[in-house]
Enzyme design. Structure first.
Site, mmCIF file in Angstrom:
data_model
loop_
_atom_site.group_PDB
_atom_site.id
_atom_site.type_symbol
_atom_site.label_atom_id
_atom_site.label_comp_id
_atom_site.label_asym_id
_atom_site.label_seq_id
_atom_site.Cartn_x
_atom_site.Cartn_y
_atom_site.Cartn_z
ATOM 1 C CG MET A 17 36.069 46.342 39.275
ATOM 2 S SD MET A 17 36.084 45.538 37.650
ATOM 3 C CE MET A 17 34.384 44.903 37.583
ATOM 4 C CD GLN A 70 35.385 47.026 48.067
ATOM 5 O OE1 GLN A 70 35.703 47.917 47.280
ATOM 6 N NE2 GLN A 70 35.949 45.819 48.053
ATOM 7 C CB CYS A 100 42.341 49.605 46.955
ATOM 8 S SG CYS A 100 42.492 50.842 45.640
ATOM 9 C CG ASN A 201 39.489 38.900 42.200
ATOM 10 O OD1 ASN A 201 40.010 39.948 42.555
ATOM 11 N ND2 ASN A 201 38.861 38.797 41.045
ATOM 12 C CG ASP A 203 44.761 36.422 35.698
ATOM 13 O OD1 ASP A 203 44.594 37.648 35.576
ATOM 14 O OD2 ASP A 203 45.858 35.903 35.975
#
Length: 354
Positions: A17, A70, A100, A201, A203
């Site tokens: 992130m 990443q 992204c 991935n 929630d």
């Protein structure tokens, strides 16, 4: 669970992130439990050009292992060279961002737009593997550009064909951003159709969410994103649950203040006395989310200029104040709503044409 030759004792990965999963936050999360802690997204071209800011964000504390990073790239030759350089520098896992949804990337054919072009994707992943023949490689993707332009099936198949070691799939399209609920049915289907591990991935706010989703879908592991914002102890809960134990209770506010202090010290060490407090601002707001008596200080927390100023603003909150259950699923960082994905002219005319 394995990603190539990299064995994960707990099938949990910290989602890359931007502005969040830098070395200080990874170090803080590591202190709570085992997982694969991935850096924030780094420009492959920035690596080649020895960009000072890029190289700093791509750095690790000396005790961090495995070193996981990443990359984002859309030119095969750039990705190949960057992967080779980083592997030679001791990076132990490389992930490629193909999910992204931000305009800056998709408008030029990068990020979640790129998998729509299958030939380009094949060339990019082949170059990724050529650059790091023995490296542990994975990709992170979304369901597609939007509901009419899904790409996850073909992308998973191509990833396996081109020698990737794992695929992480977020159960939303780029158009959805973080709106609504993540769809885990494609994660289950992809897990069943590929030989390489598929990680899910979307929630995952509680340790029980992760275990339930793995049981429902058969995916090999989970990627934790927004659920750990302001809650790095989630990795302690995940490790306990995956080890067959009951998760420990969340910290009270006194313990959280100690976590904030440690986080602030790490940020100061990494970014310096001017930038460190600026990076702490958003985290301070997340740490206090949901606690009674914090709404009126949040505007002040996002303007702090020192760690001590941050802690002083919280002195009125009792140390024994328990963590509020409603704060587990409170929204942090990412906003809801949908978008029209910005794409290069004619991008959707063909999946094959360049």
């Amino acid at each position: 669970m394995r990603i190539g030759r990299l064995e994960l004792k707990v099938p949990v990965v910290l989602a890359p992130m931007a502005g969040v999963t830098n070395a200080p936050y990874r170090a803080l999360c590591r202190s709570f439990g085992q997982a694969l802690y991935v850096s924030e997204m780094i420009s492959a071209r920035g690596v080649l050009e020895n960009n000072k800011k890029t190289l700093h964000l791509a750095s690790f504390f000396p005790d961090e292992h495995p070193k996981s990073l990443q990359l984002f790239a859309k030119e095969p030759q750039v990705l190949e060279k960057a992967a080779r350089i980083l592997t030679d520098q001791g990076i132990e896992h490389l992930d490629l961002n193909l999910g992204c949804p931000v305009r800056k990337l998709t408008a030029t054919g990068g990020g979640s737009a790129l998998p729509y072009k299958q030939r380009r994707l094949k060339r990019l992943l082949a170059a990724f593997r050529r650059g790091a023949p023995q490296q542990n490689l994975s990709i992170k993707i979304r369901l597609g550009i939007d509901e009419d332009h899904l790409t996850w099936r073909e992308t998973g198949r191509i990833a396996q064909e081109e020698g990737m070691d794992a695929v992480a799939l977020h159960g939303r399209t780029a158009a959805q951003l973080y709106d609504g609920e993540a769809d885990w049915d494609p994660i289950a289907e992809l897990s069943a159709s590929l030989r390489i591990p598929v990680l899910g991935n979307g929630d995952l706010f509680d340790a029980s969410d992760a275990l339930l989703r793995m049981r429902q879908t058969g995916c090999a592991g989970v990627v934790i994103g927004r659920g750990c914002l302001g809650r790095p102890w989630l990795f302690r809960e995940l490790e306990a649950l995956f080890s067959g134990h009951s998760p420990p209770p969340p910290p009270n506010f006194g313990e959280i203040k100690a976590i904030i202090r440690r986080h602030g010290e790490l940020l100061l060490q990494f970014f310096g006395p001017e930038l460190g407090p600026r990076h702490l601002r958003k985290f301070a707001a997340w740490y206090t989310k949901g606690f009674p008596g914090t709404n009126h200080i949040r505007d002040q927390l996002v303007r702090i200029k020192s760690l001590e100023e941050c802690l002083a603003l919280m002195e009125h909150i009792p140390d024994d104040c328990p963590f509020p259950p409603r704060a587990i699923r409170a929204k942090r960082c990412k906003k809801g709503g949908r978008q029209r994905v910005a794409l290069p002219p004619g991008w959707l005319d063909s999946r094959e044409c360049e």
